[in-house]
Design a protein around this motif. Structure first.
Motif, PDB file in Angstrom:
ATOM      1  N   ALA A  28     -16.096 -27.146 -37.076  1.00  0.00           N
ATOM      2  CA  ALA A  28     -15.884 -26.320 -38.270  1.00  0.00           C
ATOM      3  C   ALA A  28     -17.084 -26.435 -39.210  1.00  0.00           C
ATOM      4  O   ALA A  28     -17.515 -25.445 -39.811  1.00  0.00           O
ATOM      5  CB  ALA A  28     -14.596 -26.736 -38.982  1.00  0.00           C
ATOM      6  N   ALA A  29     -17.642 -27.636 -39.331  1.00  0.00           N
ATOM      7  CA  ALA A  29     -18.825 -27.822 -40.175  1.00  0.00           C
ATOM      8  C   ALA A  29     -20.014 -27.044 -39.621  1.00  0.00           C
ATOM      9  O   ALA A  29     -20.760 -26.403 -40.364  1.00  0.00           O
ATOM     10  CB  ALA A  29     -19.168 -29.312 -40.271  1.00  0.00           C
ATOM     11  N   ALA A  30     -20.188 -27.081 -38.292  1.00  0.00           N
ATOM     12  CA  ALA A  30     -21.284 -26.336 -37.669  1.00  0.00           C
ATOM     13  C   ALA A  30     -21.091 -24.833 -37.816  1.00  0.00           C
ATOM     14  O   ALA A  30     -22.067 -24.068 -37.915  1.00  0.00           O
ATOM     15  CB  ALA A  30     -21.388 -26.706 -36.191  1.00  0.00           C
ATOM     16  N   SER A  31     -19.834 -24.388 -37.844  1.00  0.00           N
ATOM     17  CA  SER A  31     -19.528 -22.960 -37.955  1.00  0.00           C
ATOM     18  C   SER A  31     -19.830 -22.413 -39.347  1.00  0.00           C
ATOM     19  O   SER A  31     -20.037 -21.208 -39.506  1.00  0.00           O
ATOM     20  CB  SER A  31     -18.048 -22.719 -37.621  1.00  0.00           C
ATOM     21  OG  SER A  31     -17.753 -23.127 -36.302  1.00  0.00           O
ATOM     22  N   ASP A  32     -19.838 -23.286 -40.344  1.00  0.00           N
ATOM     23  CA  ASP A  32     -20.177 -22.892 -41.719  1.00  0.00           C
ATOM     24  C   ASP A  32     -21.679 -22.634 -41.771  1.00  0.00           C
ATOM     25  O   ASP A  32     -22.481 -23.524 -42.004  1.00  0.00           O
ATOM     26  CB  ASP A  32     -19.768 -24.014 -42.678  1.00  0.00           C
ATOM     27  CG  ASP A  32     -20.151 -23.728 -44.133  1.00  0.00           C
ATOM     28  OD1 ASP A  32     -20.744 -22.666 -44.408  1.00  0.00           O
ATOM     29  OD2 ASP A  32     -19.883 -24.588 -44.988  1.00  0.00           O
ATOM     30  N   GLY A  33     -22.049 -21.384 -41.533  1.00  0.00           N
ATOM     31  CA  GLY A  33     -23.454 -20.999 -41.478  1.00  0.00           C
ATOM     32  C   GLY A  33     -23.968 -20.791 -40.060  1.00  0.00           C
ATOM     33  O   GLY A  33     -25.142 -20.471 -39.879  1.00  0.00           O
ATOM     34  N   GLU A  34     -23.069 -20.982 -39.065  1.00  0.00           N
ATOM     35  CA  GLU A  34     -23.466 -20.818 -37.654  1.00  0.00           C
ATOM     36  C   GLU A  34     -24.805 -21.511 -37.389  1.00  0.00           C
ATOM     37  O   GLU A  34     -25.794 -20.917 -36.970  1.00  0.00           O
ATOM     38  CB  GLU A  34     -23.525 -19.331 -37.274  1.00  0.00           C
ATOM     39  CG  GLU A  34     -22.173 -18.642 -37.389  1.00  0.00           C
ATOM     40  CD  GLU A  34     -22.215 -17.195 -36.934  1.00  0.00           C
ATOM     41  OE1 GLU A  34     -23.324 -16.653 -36.706  1.00  0.00           O
ATOM     42  OE2 GLU A  34     -21.129 -16.600 -36.789  1.00  0.00           O
ATOM     43  N   LEU A  35     -24.801 -22.816 -37.633  1.00  0.00           N
ATOM     44  CA  LEU A  35     -26.040 -23.602 -37.606  1.00  0.00           C
ATOM     45  C   LEU A  35     -26.729 -23.588 -36.249  1.00  0.00           C
ATOM     46  O   LEU A  35     -27.935 -23.836 -36.156  1.00  0.00           O
ATOM     47  CB  LEU A  35     -25.738 -25.046 -38.012  1.00  0.00           C
ATOM     48  CG  LEU A  35     -25.081 -25.249 -39.384  1.00  0.00           C
ATOM     49  CD1 LEU A  35     -24.877 -26.731 -39.653  1.00  0.00           C
ATOM     50  CD2 LEU A  35     -25.915 -24.621 -40.498  1.00  0.00           C
ATOM     51  N   TRP A  36     -25.977 -23.312 -35.191  1.00  0.00           N
ATOM     52  CA  TRP A  36     -26.555 -23.302 -33.849  1.00  0.00           C
ATOM     53  C   TRP A  36     -27.563 -22.171 -33.645  1.00  0.00           C
ATOM     54  O   TRP A  36     -28.309 -22.171 -32.665  1.00  0.00           O
ATOM     55  CB  TRP A  36     -25.444 -23.206 -32.804  1.00  0.00           C
ATOM     56  CG  TRP A  36     -24.506 -22.058 -33.043  1.00  0.00           C
ATOM     57  CD1 TRP A  36     -24.709 -20.750 -32.717  1.00  0.00           C
ATOM     58  CD2 TRP A  36     -23.223 -22.114 -33.679  1.00  0.00           C
ATOM     59  NE1 TRP A  36     -23.631 -19.982 -33.107  1.00  0.00           N
ATOM     60  CE2 TRP A  36     -22.708 -20.789 -33.695  1.00  0.00           C
ATOM     61  CE3 TRP A  36     -22.463 -23.134 -34.229  1.00  0.00           C
ATOM     62  CZ2 TRP A  36     -21.460 -20.488 -34.242  1.00  0.00           C
ATOM     63  CZ3 TRP A  36     -21.219 -22.838 -34.769  1.00  0.00           C
ATOM     64  CH2 TRP A  36     -20.731 -21.525 -34.781  1.00  0.00           C
ATOM     65  N   ASN A  37     -27.603 -21.220 -34.569  1.00  0.00           N
ATOM     66  CA  ASN A  37     -28.553 -20.112 -34.428  1.00  0.00           C
ATOM     67  C   ASN A  37     -29.991 -20.508 -34.745  1.00  0.00           C
ATOM     68  O   ASN A  37     -30.929 -19.760 -34.455  1.00  0.00           O
ATOM     69  CB  ASN A  37     -28.133 -18.943 -35.328  1.00  0.00           C
ATOM     70  CG  ASN A  37     -26.930 -18.204 -34.774  1.00  0.00           C
ATOM     71  OD1 ASN A  37     -26.781 -18.100 -33.562  1.00  0.00           O
ATOM     72  ND2 ASN A  37     -26.067 -17.717 -35.645  1.00  0.00           N
ATOM     73  N   SER A  38     -30.172 -21.667 -35.343  1.00  0.00           N
ATOM     74  CA  SER A  38     -31.527 -22.157 -35.611  1.00  0.00           C
ATOM     75  C   SER A  38     -32.012 -22.961 -34.419  1.00  0.00           C
ATOM     76  O   SER A  38     -31.274 -23.789 -33.882  1.00  0.00           O
ATOM     77  CB  SER A  38     -31.538 -23.039 -36.857  1.00  0.00           C
ATOM     78  OG  SER A  38     -32.786 -23.708 -36.979  1.00  0.00           O
TER      79      SER A  38
END
Length: 201
Positions: A28-38
């Motif tokens: 859920a924390a990673a989904s806040d801003g979809e951090l995996w896109n970086s």
């Protein structure tokens, strides 16, 4: 230098030992801003990937090379990211602080500053480290600036240091804080947090 699981607590954050039960909250924390896109940080992009991410971190803990944490924002009791000690080297009293990422809403707040303060305090005052290192992607301008704001010294670039998940060869910028520098840095970090100049979540 006994690097064992420990909970570190400040005014704003609590660093808890990472566990498999943190999977959903961490994703859920990673989904806040979809951090995996970086492609500048390694962040899991699914529940399954988060499970693997945690498993790899705990395998490193069992080998004595990692001590991973989740970062909990105390006012909301929400997991907002993760960090860890890496490259733990007891004979030389040295650790690296890394694998740090924060949900988008937790970035540019006091959360990162207090998390680093807690980790540095524990490293220098309980583990009696002589040196704490920070490595980040040379392209990650935001991360490099945040490390320099801590008071760490830039030491150079490790060329072709890592292969990122997308296959890119990463150069890593290396920073460090040594024990003799810690008292002044500790004072400055505490002053920043107590002055209220850090943004709030």
């Amino acid at each position: 230098m006994d690097v064992s699981p420990v909970t570190l607590e400040g005014q704003l954050v609590r660093l808890e030992p990472l566990k498999p039960s943190h999977r959903d909250a961490l994703f859920a924390a990673a989904s806040d801003g979809e951090l995996w896109n970086s492609d500048l940080t390694i962040v899991p992009a699914s529940l399954e990937a988060t499970e693997g991410y945690i498993r790899e971190a705990l395998e490193g803990k069992d080998k004595g090379i990692y001590l991973p944490f989740v970062i909990v924002h105390k006012p909301t009791e929400r997991v907002v990211g993760t960090t860890r000690y890496r490259a733990i080297t007891p004979p030389h009293r040295r650790v690296e602080i890394g694998s740090t990422w924060l949900s988008a809403s937790a970035q540019r707040t006091g959360i990162n500053t207090e998390s680093k303060l807690l980790l540095l305090e524990h490293a220098f005052e309980q583990l009696e480290c002589l040196r704490v290192e920070f490595l980040t992607d040379v392209l990650n301008v935001q991360s490099r600036a945040a490390i320099q704001r801590l008071g760490a010294t830039f030491e150079g670039v490790f060329r072709a240091h890592m292969v990122m998940p997308n296959g890119r060869s990463r150069d890593s910028a290396c920073f460090s804080i040594i024990a003799s520098e810690w008292p002044d840095i500790r004072h400055r970090l505490k002053s920043r947090l107590s002055s209220g100049t850090e943004a709030k979540l």
